[in-house]
Design a protein around this motif. Structure first.
Motif, PDB file in Angstrom:
ATOM      1  N   SER A 270      27.854  45.986  57.252  1.00  0.00           N
ATOM      2  CA  SER A 270      27.919  45.195  58.334  1.00  0.00           C
ATOM      3  C   SER A 270      26.653  44.601  58.977  1.00  0.00           C
ATOM      4  N   ASP A 273      21.345  41.687  55.689  1.00  0.00           N
ATOM      5  CA  ASP A 273      21.001  40.499  55.681  1.00  0.00           C
ATOM      6  C   ASP A 273      21.596  39.537  57.091  1.00  0.00           C
ATOM      7  N   THR A 274      21.619  40.335  58.030  1.00  0.00           N
ATOM      8  CA  THR A 274      21.829  39.794  59.389  1.00  0.00           C
ATOM      9  C   THR A 274      20.670  39.741  60.192  1.00  0.00           C
ATOM     10  N   GLU A 275      20.740  39.230  61.306  1.00  0.00           N
ATOM     11  CA  GLU A 275      19.444  39.217  62.370  1.00  0.00           C
ATOM     12  C   GLU A 275      19.864  40.248  63.415  1.00  0.00           C
ATOM     13  N   THR A 276      20.918  41.180  63.200  1.00  0.00           N
ATOM     14  CA  THR A 276      20.911  42.330  63.654  1.00  0.00           C
ATOM     15  C   THR A 276      19.848  43.455  63.963  1.00  0.00           C
TER      16      THR A 276
END
Length: 308
Positions: A270, A273-276
């Motif tokens: 989840s 490759d997210t900005e989390t």
């Protein structure tokens, strides 16, 4: 409350590193480095060969000879006027079976106060699970008794976690931990049990609990959200960045190893490759980073904190 811009930036605040997540400010409050043998004991399958297969682990997360580096710390969060603490470490002056934790003496409370979180000012303590190295500063000793360190806070525990430990036969070291670090909080009327649905649930503005069982039945990760920005505090769903490279590596103290792997894989997928921002509850400095997919597995791209 100051405004900050993405991605989450390390900033200088108080005595230790802090990260901005939208309008939320997350401080790392250090307790102690964990001794070098800890990694081999805790994650026995994380051998030097595994570390060699992930060169990005050095030098921050592993030594030149492949030993894992781990730490004990809390995360202190400024959220919509609230002061929130996630996990409370090992604690001082407590009788512990682990020699490295026995009668510890650290300046943790001074560091917490320097970050702007004097014990009397803390509003909420979130315990990701009820293990010795996550509950210790729940209490401190005064005149021979253990009393709550944060007298004006509510202490939150997932009901599934509480119910599990209430229903099993504990060994004496764990009973001792409950006597000095958990039961005094309950007896003072400060403990709240929360039902955490499968989809997670909000416990304060911008702060959600996400169930990540396996290490313990009620283990939770802590999600932070502010506008378009987000972060996740791992708890012990992920002990060390080597588990990004090999999510199937389990801890010797996982209660349900298969479930722990499942929770870890779901969490990492989840975040990839997210900005989390991922904030590791036992990750040594730089402690935080972005998860990226790499060759069928994952790596951590550090977002270091800055100290004043």
């Amino acid at each position: 409350m100051h405004q900050f811009t993405p991605p989450p930036h390390a900033i200088t605040h108080g005595s230790g590193p802090a990260w901005a997540v939208g309008d939320l400010l997350v401080h790392r409050v250090d307790e102690t480095e964990l001794p070098p043998p800890t990694g081999a004991w805790l994650l026995p399958d994380a051998t030097s060969d595994v570390v060699d297969d992930a060169p990005w682990l050095r030098p921050d997360f592993a030594t030149s000879d492949g030993a894992l580096q781990l730490a004990s710390h809390s995360f202190a969060i400024e959220a919509d006027g609230l002061r929130v603490l996630v996990d409370t470490g090992i604690g001082n002056g407590k009788t512990r079976a682990n020699p490295a934790w026995d009668h510890l003496d650290t300046p943790y409370l001074r560091r917490l106060t320097a970050a702007g979180f004097a014990p009397e000012s803390v509003d909420l303590v979130i315990l990701t699970h009820l293990h010795t190295d996550h509950v210790g500063w729940n209490t401190f000793e005064r005149d021979g008794s253990w009393i709550p360190t944060f007298p004006h806070a509510r202490y939150l525990v997932a009901r599934a976690e509480w119910d599990y430990w209430a229903g099993v036969e504990m060994d004496e070291p764990r009973r001792q931990m409950f006597r000095d670090s958990v039961h005094p909080v309950r007896d003072a009327g400060l403990l709240d049990l929360v039902d955490v649905p499968a989809a997670g649930g909000e416990v304060a503005p911008g702060i959600r609990l996400r169930p990540t069982p396996g290490h313990t039945p009620g283990q939770v990760a802590v999600e932070l959200h502010s506008g378009a920005h987000s972060a996740v505090i791992t708890g012990d769903c992920v002990h060390h960045p080597v588990q990004l490279h090999r999510p199937a590596i389990t801890s010797c103290v996982d209660i349900d190893p298969a479930q722990a792997i499942h929770s870890r894989r779901e969490l990492l997928a989840s975040l990839a490759d997210t900005e989390t921002l991922l904030l590791g509850s036992h990750f040594p400095p730089p402690t935080a980073g972005l998860v990226t997919a790499e060759g069928g597995t994952y790596r951590l791209r550090p977002v270091p904190g800055a100290s004043s």
